[in-house]
Structures are given as C-alpha cells and as structure tokens.
Design an enzyme around this catalytic site. Structure first.
Site, mmCIF file in Angstrom:
data_model
loop_
_atom_site.group_PDB
_atom_site.id
_atom_site.type_symbol
_atom_site.label_atom_id
_atom_site.label_comp_id
_atom_site.label_asym_id
_atom_site.label_seq_id
_atom_site.Cartn_x
_atom_site.Cartn_y
_atom_site.Cartn_z
ATOM 1 N N LYS A 22 0.827 -1.221 0.000
ATOM 2 C CA LYS A 22 0.000 0.000 0.000
ATOM 3 C C LYS A 22 0.859 1.268 0.000
ATOM 4 C CE LYS A 22 -1.853 1.731 4.018
ATOM 5 N NZ LYS A 22 -1.712 3.145 4.321
ATOM 6 N N ASN A 23 1.804 1.345 0.931
ATOM 7 C CA ASN A 23 2.500 2.620 1.101
ATOM 8 C C ASN A 23 3.504 2.901 -0.019
ATOM 9 O OD1 ASN A 23 0.921 3.174 3.274
ATOM 10 N ND2 ASN A 23 2.414 2.534 4.810
ATOM 11 N N ARG A 94 -3.870 9.880 3.824
ATOM 12 C CA ARG A 94 -2.678 10.666 4.112
ATOM 13 C C ARG A 94 -1.884 10.953 2.835
ATOM 14 N NH1 ARG A 94 -2.316 13.908 7.945
ATOM 15 N NH2 ARG A 94 -0.207 14.682 8.172
ATOM 16 N N CYS A 118 -5.231 8.032 9.193
ATOM 17 C CA CYS A 118 -5.574 7.537 10.534
ATOM 18 C C CYS A 118 -5.215 8.583 11.575
ATOM 19 C CB CYS A 118 -4.789 6.256 10.834
ATOM 20 S SG CYS A 118 -5.189 4.900 9.740
ATOM 21 N N ARG A 123 -0.422 15.265 13.394
ATOM 22 C CA ARG A 123 0.450 14.774 12.323
ATOM 23 C C ARG A 123 0.971 15.984 11.540
ATOM 24 N NH1 ARG A 123 -2.083 9.279 9.694
ATOM 25 N NH2 ARG A 123 0.015 9.200 8.793
ATOM 26 N N PRO A 124 2.046 16.615 12.039
ATOM 27 C CA PRO A 124 2.536 17.843 11.400
ATOM 28 C C PRO A 124 3.142 17.586 10.018
ATOM 29 C CG PRO A 124 4.022 17.166 13.164
ATOM 30 C CD PRO A 124 2.884 16.198 13.173
ATOM 31 N N ILE A 125 3.213 18.657 9.198
ATOM 32 C CA ILE A 125 3.873 18.514 7.885
ATOM 33 C C ILE A 125 5.018 19.526 7.755
ATOM 34 C CG2 ILE A 125 1.890 17.491 6.711
ATOM 35 C CD1 ILE A 125 1.441 20.241 5.352
ATOM 36 N N ASP A 126 5.557 19.940 8.911
ATOM 37 C CA ASP A 126 6.616 20.964 8.892
ATOM 38 C C ASP A 126 7.855 20.522 8.103
ATOM 39 O OD1 ASP A 126 6.675 19.159 11.217
ATOM 40 O OD2 ASP A 126 8.583 20.123 11.663
ATOM 41 N N GLN A 127 8.196 19.239 8.154
ATOM 42 C CA GLN A 127 9.409 18.784 7.446
ATOM 43 C C GLN A 127 9.199 18.767 5.926
ATOM 44 O OE1 GLN A 127 12.378 18.271 9.257
ATOM 45 N NE2 GLN A 127 10.974 19.219 10.713
ATOM 46 N N ASP A 307 3.422 0.198 12.395
ATOM 47 C CA ASP A 307 2.201 -0.325 11.770
ATOM 48 C C ASP A 307 1.937 -1.795 12.119
ATOM 49 O OD1 ASP A 307 1.874 2.155 10.684
ATOM 50 O OD2 ASP A 307 2.629 1.630 8.698
ATOM 51 N N ARG A 399 -9.086 -0.130 3.727
ATOM 52 C CA ARG A 399 -8.128 0.841 3.180
ATOM 53 C C ARG A 399 -6.798 0.173 2.848
ATOM 54 N NH1 ARG A 399 -6.800 5.307 7.005
ATOM 55 N NH2 ARG A 399 -5.285 5.498 5.350
HETATM 56 N N1 EPU Z 1 6.552 14.154 11.551
HETATM 57 C C1 EPU Z 1 6.870 15.456 11.898
HETATM 58 N N2 EPU Z 1 6.882 16.399 10.899
HETATM 59 C C2 EPU Z 1 6.624 16.103 9.604
HETATM 60 C C3 EPU Z 1 6.313 14.764 9.263
HETATM 61 C C4 EPU Z 1 6.289 13.808 10.265
HETATM 62 O O1 EPU Z 1 7.105 15.776 13.059
HETATM 63 O O2 EPU Z 1 6.663 17.012 8.759
HETATM 64 C C5 EPU Z 1 6.541 13.120 12.611
HETATM 65 C C6 EPU Z 1 5.176 12.475 12.787
HETATM 66 O O3 EPU Z 1 4.334 13.246 13.628
HETATM 67 C C7 EPU Z 1 5.557 11.136 13.386
HETATM 68 C C8 EPU Z 1 6.892 10.821 12.701
HETATM 69 O O4 EPU Z 1 7.381 12.065 12.207
HETATM 70 O O5 EPU Z 1 5.747 11.269 14.756
HETATM 71 C C9 EPU Z 1 6.823 9.839 11.557
HETATM 72 O O6 EPU Z 1 5.849 10.258 10.616
HETATM 73 P P1 EPU Z 1 5.951 9.876 9.065
HETATM 74 O O7 EPU Z 1 5.996 11.132 8.277
HETATM 75 O O8 EPU Z 1 7.030 8.871 8.877
HETATM 76 O O9 EPU Z 1 4.548 9.185 8.821
HETATM 77 P P2 EPU Z 1 3.654 9.275 7.523
HETATM 78 O O10 EPU Z 1 4.501 9.433 6.313
HETATM 79 O O11 EPU Z 1 2.552 10.239 7.751
HETATM 80 C C10 EPU Z 1 3.774 6.750 6.937
HETATM 81 C C11 EPU Z 1 2.798 5.644 6.698
HETATM 82 C C12 EPU Z 1 2.153 5.237 8.013
HETATM 83 C C13 EPU Z 1 3.229 4.830 9.013
HETATM 84 C C14 EPU Z 1 4.291 5.927 9.144
HETATM 85 C C15 EPU Z 1 5.471 5.520 9.994
HETATM 86 C C16 EPU Z 1 2.065 6.110 4.449
HETATM 87 C C17 EPU Z 1 0.982 6.549 3.534
HETATM 88 N N3 EPU Z 1 1.783 6.111 5.752
HETATM 89 O O12 EPU Z 1 3.033 7.827 7.492
HETATM 90 O O13 EPU Z 1 1.367 4.101 7.695
HETATM 91 O O14 EPU Z 1 2.657 4.613 10.276
HETATM 92 O O15 EPU Z 1 4.782 6.292 7.843
HETATM 93 O O16 EPU Z 1 6.078 4.388 9.460
HETATM 94 O O17 EPU Z 1 3.145 5.725 4.007
HETATM 95 C C18 EPU Z 1 -0.467 2.643 7.813
HETATM 96 O O18 EPU Z 1 -0.102 2.156 6.742
HETATM 97 O O19 EPU Z 1 -1.344 2.130 8.548
HETATM 98 C C19 EPU Z 1 0.146 3.896 8.265
HETATM 99 C C20 EPU Z 1 -0.410 4.681 9.169
#
Ligand code: EPU
Length: 432
Positions: A22-23, A94, A118, A123-127, A307, A399
């Site tokens: 999926k991811n 997401r 989820c 879930r910030p997007i600052d990075q 996950d 999903r």
């Molecule tokens: N984070 C920040 N700032 C950012 C982005 C992330 O502080 O700009 C923090 C998040 O708050 C979190 C950590 O960094 O504490 C990791 O977040 P990440 O960005 O890695 O998560 P994501 O990309 O939103 C993906 C998967 C998730 C999985 C996470 C961690 C996808 C579509 N989703 O989420 O998968 O839990 O990586 O491995 O790839 C799932 O498949 O059920 C699922 C939730």
C-alpha cells in the site's frame, strides 16, 4: 454499512499470497504524474486507499485505467499546471499530500488540500514544507489548502529533524527535476522509499542511496513512462505472520521479501514461535508454541514497524508474563486497547507505553476498528477469541488489506463480512 463476524478459536493453516505494498503504491501513483508519458504499474493492491488515490488522479485530468486486476496505467499528459486538488478525496487518506511534491516537481506549483489519514495524534507537515522551501518554493497554508510555487527548484541539502516517510517521499518527488543535487539527510529507510526510488529511476531519474539515511538526487530535465512492479506489502505480510502465530497456526506466507520482515520475525521467535525464512516466503509454525513475554519498541525501519504494533499487542496478551510496548513513532497509537479490554485483555497505557499482562485467552465481543492497523489487530483478536466477535467500522481495514476475508477463509478462519442495516433514526412520538 458492513461488519466482520468472526467465530474464533480456529488455527490458521495453509498458504496466503501477499499483495503489493500500500504505502509504496500510493507514493508511486503520485509519482506517475511527473511525466506526460504512460506509466504501467503492476502488482497494485486492490484496496480503497489505492482506488481513492487513482480517483484523485482522474479528477485532476489524468487518464487512469485498470488494465487487469492488479495493473494500473496512468497517463498524466492532460493534467494542468493550474489544477487544484480539492478536499473531498484528499481528506480520506494521508498519501494525497504526495501530490504536493509531484505537482511542484513537474509544474513548479501545487494547490492541494490538507490530507487525512488515521488519527494518531497531531500529524505535522513541517518537514515537508521545510524541504519544499529549501528547494526554492514559497509555501503557505490557507483555508486548509497547501499552496506551493517556485520560479525554479534548485538542489539543496535537507536535514530531516525527525525520520519521516512522508517528507522523504515528498522531497524526493519535488527534487527529481530540480536543478542540481539534492541531499536528504536523516532520510526514512522504509522498503517503500527504496521502491519509490527504483520507480523514479525507471522513469529516468537519478536517485541514489535510498534505503540508507542519505539520499542523493541529481535533477534531470525530464522523466519518461515506464513499466514497474510494486514490492510486496511488508505490513500485510507481518499481519498474517502474527495471525498465524496467535492462532497456533501453520502457515506459508508467500510472495514476500523476508529481509523486510526481519524485525517482525525476530520478535515472533523471541515469543516462542518457529519462523523459517525462504527465498520469497516465510513459514510460521506455532502449533506447539507456548507464548512468552517480550518487549517491543517501535522504530523507523529497520526497527520494529509502528504499523505492526497493535497486531503484536494481541499476541502479547496471550503470552505468559508482562510485556511492555513503547510506541516511539506516534503520539497516540493505543486507542485500540479499549477494544481489547472488552475482550478480556489486561493492558495499562501510560502515554506512549503499554504494559500487557498475559491472560489465558480472549473472549468474543462487539468491538470496532479504530483505524487501519488497529482494525487488523481486532481481526486477529477475533480469530483467537472464544465465541463470536463482531467488528464495526471495517472500512478502515479495507483501506489497506486486499481480500482479507477471502484470504483468511482460505486459511480456515470462520470470518464473514455481513451487511448491517443503517441505524433507524429516532422519530418523535406525537400524541393523538
Ligand atoms: N513528523 C513530523 N513532521 C513532519 C512529518 C512527520 O514531526 O513534517 C513526525 C510524525 O508526527 C511522526 C513521525 O514524524 O511522529 C513519523 O511520521 P511519518 O511522516 O514517517 O509518517 P507518515 O509518512 O505520515 C507513513 C505511513 C504510516 C506509518 C508511518 C510511519 C504512508 C501513507 N503512511 O506515514 O502508515 O505509520 O509512515 O512508518 O506511508 C499505515 O499504513 O497504517 C500507516 C499509518
């Protein structure tokens, strides 16, 4: 509305084929809009996150065709630089925010509504924003719409303050056609990051180092179409591994990359399960296992995946002794504990730590899927519980798991997806 009804207590036996990841799929589908030529993507999982992502692409003008049951063809030749990606669909998952990186990379401008996904706390997007800005884009968020634009994108060095899959993907997408060299430091190393890099390279990009924590991207002028096959889903495979173990089953999990599953295999072995790695399969034999406690700490890859945390918690409820789970990726990923408690589990949660006291067994109950992986964990709980478990809100599970009922039924589980009549609205009773 539908729910799962499970008559628990049956050991899983036989073999199961794992679908595409999926991811990886959601990132690769977004990446296909970086070219005006056709991309043929094979081993696409038939799950709702993928179909929503494909529908978003159609909605913004791409020609998206399912050419057979697991092959998607995307031609984004007609996607306009002026497109706005609205929120009815972006908020359903997401990965919709990968369109920011992909549109910015191709057209140097993107207007995409904020993503959903989820709920695990903030879930910030600052990075992501930091990466786009370092590449030369102006980014602002107004009325829940992310606007990003640049005269030109120029290679840069991006140090990620946290290891983030999403921001690593988005910066890769934005940087592949930027001028010069982009270096992502402290990059995520998940298998889907490597898969995305391989897909981009098949389109003519120059991405090196994916799978390590430094990714180097040398911008190219143009990308072209390609044919690409997605890797097997690490988390789907892990879920069947734990389901097989928890039910004292004997199951061959096929079409997997065992290397991606090492952290999960290691924990199962620690709990007393026999795990055999083949070239492209994992054999779980828990027929004689007596589960013993262990501690689990979730970490970015190659650590134990967050996950898989809820599914592993179900197995640990059945292990003798006290196990501790530390969730180090997400702020709030223990909501499912309330549901397991209804089934007889003994779990105390304190912030990002759960303490599990092993119990003799679980008992069936009406429960719900709080999110995708929590839902998968509830299915495993239902499979091991005595009696009947009914799981509501299974749309979360759909999903990310292709044909879960069919796959489990083939392994000998008693699980059915049944229609639930919509709740009757209360009407006021008026006198005479
Ligand atoms: N984070 C920040 N700032 C950012 C982005 C992330 O502080 O700009 C923090 C998040 O708050 C979190 C950590 O960094 O504490 C990791 O977040 P990440 O960005 O890695 O998560 P994501 O990309 O939103 C993906 C998967 C998730 C999985 C996470 C961690 C996808 C579509 N989703 O989420 O998968 O839990 O990586 O491995 O790839 C799932 O498949 O059920 C699922 C939730």
């Amino acid at each position: 509305m539908e729910k799962f009804v499970i008559h628990g207590g049956k050991s899983l036996r036989g073999e199961v084929n794992i679908s595409g990841a999926k991811n990886a799929a959601v990132a690769i589908i977004a990446a296909a809009i970086l070219t005006d030529e056709t991309c043929r993507i094979e081993n696409i999982p038939n799950i709702s996150d993928v179909s929503i992502m494909a529908r978003i692409l159609s909605q913004i003008g791409a020609d998206v065709k399912m050419v057979n049951k697991d092959t998607l063809e995307i031609n984004a030749g007609k996607v306009s630089p002026m497109v706005t990606v609205p929120d009815e669909m972006t908020k359903q998952l997401r990965a919709s925010y990968y369109l920011i990186g992909a549109l910015l990379g191709r057209f140097k401008c993107a207007r995409v509504s904020m993503p959903g996904g989820c709920y695990f706390g903030v879930r910030p997007i600052d990075q992501h924003i930091k990466g786009f800005e370092l590449l030369g884009a102006d980014v602002n968020i107004e009325n829940a719409m992310v606007n990003a634009s640049a005269k030109r994108l120029t290679g840069c060095s991006v140090y990620m303050d946290v290891v983030t899959v999403g921001a690593t993907v988005n910066v890769m997408l934005a940087a592949v056609m930027a001028r010069g060299l982009t270096i992502i430091e402290n990059a995520a190393k998940e298998p889907h990051i490597v898969d995305l890099a391989n897909f981009l390279n098949s389109m003519g990009a120059d991405v090196r180092g994916a799978g390590t924590d430094v990714i180097k991207i040398r911008g190219v002028e143009k990308l072209h179409g390609c044919t690409y096959s997605i890797i097997p889903d690490q988390i789907e495979a892990g879920t069947y591994m734990v389901a097989a173990a928890a039910t004292h089953g004997d199951v061959y999990i096929r079409n997997v990359i065992p290397k991606h599953l090492e952290s999960i295999s290691a924990k199962l072995v620690e709990c007393g399960v026999n795990v055999e790695d083949g070239d492209d399969y994992i054999h779980i034999d828990a027929t004689k296992s007596k589960f013993v406690r262990c501690n689990v700490k979730t970490m970015p890859h190659p650590g134990f995946p967050t996950d898989m945390q809820p599914q592993m918690a179900v197995l640990l409820t059945l292990a003798s002794g006290t196990s501790i789970i530390s969730e180090s990726v997400w702020e709030n990923r223990f909501r499912y504990v309330e549901q397991l408690t209804r089934m007889g589990a003994t779990i105390q949660v304190d912030g990002k730590v759960a303490v599990i006291e092993g119990v003799k067994g679980l008992t069936g109950a009406p429960i719900k899927a709080d999110d995708l992986r929590a839902g998968a964990a509830m299915v495993i709980a239902g499979l091991v519980a005595s009696g009947v478990t009914e799981i509501d809100d299974i749309y979360h599970i759909e999903r990310g798991y292709e044909m879960m009922v069919e796959k489990l039924t083939a392994l000998g589980a008693d699980i059915a997806c049944v229609d639930v009549p919509a709740p009757v609205k209360a009407t006021a009773i008026t006198a005479g």
